[in-house]
Design a protein around this motif. Structure first.
Motif, PDB file in Angstrom:
ATOM      1  N   MET A  29       8.533  -3.727 -13.258  1.00  0.00           N
ATOM      2  CA  MET A  29       9.554  -2.940 -12.574  1.00  0.00           C
ATOM      3  C   MET A  29      10.967  -3.292 -13.023  1.00  0.00           C
ATOM      4  O   MET A  29      11.917  -3.237 -12.247  1.00  0.00           O
ATOM      5  CB  MET A  29       9.417  -3.073 -11.055  1.00  0.00           C
ATOM      6  N   GLU A 249       8.015   7.109  -5.238  1.00  0.00           N
ATOM      7  CA  GLU A 249       7.247   6.679  -6.400  1.00  0.00           C
ATOM      8  C   GLU A 249       8.119   6.591  -7.657  1.00  0.00           C
ATOM      9  O   GLU A 249       7.667   6.087  -8.673  1.00  0.00           O
ATOM     10  CB  GLU A 249       6.083   7.640  -6.643  1.00  0.00           C
ATOM     11  N   TRP A 250       9.336   7.098  -7.576  1.00  0.00           N
ATOM     12  CA  TRP A 250      10.234   7.069  -8.728  1.00  0.00           C
ATOM     13  C   TRP A 250      11.533   6.374  -8.350  1.00  0.00           C
ATOM     14  O   TRP A 250      12.102   6.630  -7.289  1.00  0.00           O
ATOM     15  CB  TRP A 250      10.521   8.483  -9.234  1.00  0.00           C
ATOM     16  N   LYS A 251      11.988   5.490  -9.216  1.00  0.00           N
ATOM     17  CA  LYS A 251      13.198   4.727  -8.981  1.00  0.00           C
ATOM     18  C   LYS A 251      14.279   5.174  -9.970  1.00  0.00           C
ATOM     19  O   LYS A 251      14.011   5.311 -11.164  1.00  0.00           O
ATOM     20  CB  LYS A 251      12.940   3.229  -9.136  1.00  0.00           C
ATOM     21  N   GLU A 268       8.743   4.883 -13.048  1.00  0.00           N
ATOM     22  CA  GLU A 268       7.728   5.073 -12.016  1.00  0.00           C
ATOM     23  C   GLU A 268       7.470   3.745 -11.314  1.00  0.00           C
ATOM     24  O   GLU A 268       7.332   2.702 -11.961  1.00  0.00           O
ATOM     25  CB  GLU A 268       6.427   5.586 -12.640  1.00  0.00           C
ATOM     26  N   ASP A 269       7.411   3.790  -9.996  1.00  0.00           N
ATOM     27  CA  ASP A 269       7.172   2.593  -9.206  1.00  0.00           C
ATOM     28  C   ASP A 269       5.671   2.441  -8.996  1.00  0.00           C
ATOM     29  O   ASP A 269       5.085   3.118  -8.158  1.00  0.00           O
ATOM     30  CB  ASP A 269       7.894   2.697  -7.858  1.00  0.00           C
ATOM     31  N   ASP A 270       5.041   1.543  -9.780  1.00  0.00           N
ATOM     32  CA  ASP A 270       3.592   1.358  -9.625  1.00  0.00           C
ATOM     33  C   ASP A 270       3.273   0.374  -8.510  1.00  0.00           C
ATOM     34  O   ASP A 270       2.111   0.088  -8.232  1.00  0.00           O
ATOM     35  CB  ASP A 270       2.954   0.900 -10.940  1.00  0.00           C
ATOM     36  N   GLU A 271       4.316  -0.130  -7.876  1.00  0.00           N
ATOM     37  CA  GLU A 271       4.128  -0.972  -6.695  1.00  0.00           C
ATOM     38  C   GLU A 271       4.850  -0.285  -5.554  1.00  0.00           C
ATOM     39  O   GLU A 271       6.064  -0.164  -5.548  1.00  0.00           O
ATOM     40  CB  GLU A 271       4.703  -2.371  -6.925  1.00  0.00           C
ATOM     41  N   ALA A 276      13.135  -1.312  -7.609  1.00  0.00           N
ATOM     42  CA  ALA A 276      13.142  -1.559  -9.050  1.00  0.00           C
ATOM     43  C   ALA A 276      14.356  -2.377  -9.419  1.00  0.00           C
ATOM     44  O   ALA A 276      15.397  -2.272  -8.803  1.00  0.00           O
ATOM     45  CB  ALA A 276      13.149  -0.234  -9.808  1.00  0.00           C
TER      46      ALA A 276
END
Length: 279
Positions: A29, A249-251, A268-271, A276
């Motif tokens: 991130m 889901e998007w930073k 993209e925020d995978d956590e 981010a």
């Protein structure tokens, strides 16, 4: 949110490849943003050396550009990508010239890591953007990245609100219409454009997959340079509800480079939890 920008000047994009300083990979991130000003690279011998780093296909595309400045910028853009990625791979003896690229099914460039069986690092994602006076490259690990840069002084030939009505969401047009100062309105229009470009490029599916008027970019309350993404299907009459329904889901981050350009970063925020970090 921490922001640290790396500027690749002529001294760091040097002739001798061993002088590329190995860098620690971006953490999860985290985004590294590199940029260069073409007018700072004046050495003809240096430019000739850079051309040797390119693949035959890249060289051909550079030569097809009309005008010396366009050719120079195209050459520097490809050099920036190759030398930047090589900095993170030097422990595995991957040099800029050896890097190979491919495109996904929508045409977004990627490093073809299948050709590097000895590379144990997680695959890097990158995205590049440029204007006539600045070239930037964003790098991440694990997650897609999209970046866009625009000149802060870019002039809008059309009436700004009329232009916004063609391409922006109704909420964005409404926001711009509340700005009485034409100069402020112009700058906010450019900021939105830059953020939208970054999101579409992060998606990596082309502009037809996410037309600008199908989503809204909103400033994140209580932050500086951070934004939310709201899908049109999620918009409601209440501004508070709009904020609550924005897509986490998007930073996004918006910053200024060299006091002359806006740079937008989208990952993209995978956590699902945690913000981010842009470095």
């Amino acid at each position: 949110m921490r922001i640290r920008v790396m500027s690749q000047l002529q001294r760091s994009l040097s002739i001798e490849l061993p002088s590329l300083v190995p860098l620690q990979l971006p953490s999860r991130m985290e985004t590294h943003l590199w940029f260069i000003r073409p007018d700072e690279v004046k050495s003809t011998s240096l430019l000739k050396h850079y051309s040797q780093l390119l693949s035959p296909t890249e060289k051909e595309k550079v030569l097809q550009m009309r005008g010396d400045e366009l050719k120079k910028n195209a050459l520097l853009a490809r050099t920036l990508v190759r030398t930047t990625i090589a900095r993170y791979q030097t422990n595995n003896e991957v040099d800029p010239k050896a890097l190979m690229f491919k495109k996904n099914m929508y045409g977004k460039p990627e490093v073809d890591w299948q050709n590097y069986t000895n590379c144990n690092n997680p695959p890097l994602h990158f995205n590049i953007s440029h204007t006539d006076s600045l070239i930037a490259c964003g790098v991440t690990v694990h997650v897609p990245v999209g970046i866009d840069v625009e000149d802060k002084e870019r002039k809008i030939k059309h009436d700004i609100l009329a232009f916004a009505e063609r391409f922006y969401s109704a909420d964005e047009v409404k926001f711009l219409s509340t700005l009485p100062d034409p100069e402020v309105q112009r700058k906010e229009f450019i900021k939105l454009w830059t953020l939208k470009e970054a999101y579409v490029k992060a998606l990596g599916k082309g502009f037809s997959a996410a037309p600008f008027n199908t989503f809204t970019i909103q400033s994140k309350v209580g932050t500086k340079g951070e934004y939310n993404l709201c899908k049109m299907t999620e918009m409601t009459a209440s501004s508070l509800e709009e904020t609550n329904k924005c897509d986490g889901e998007w930073k996004f981050s918006l910053l200024e480079l060299d006091d002359s350009h806006y740079a937008a970063i989208c990952i993209e925020d995978d956590e699902a939890s945690g913000g981010a970090i842009f470095s």
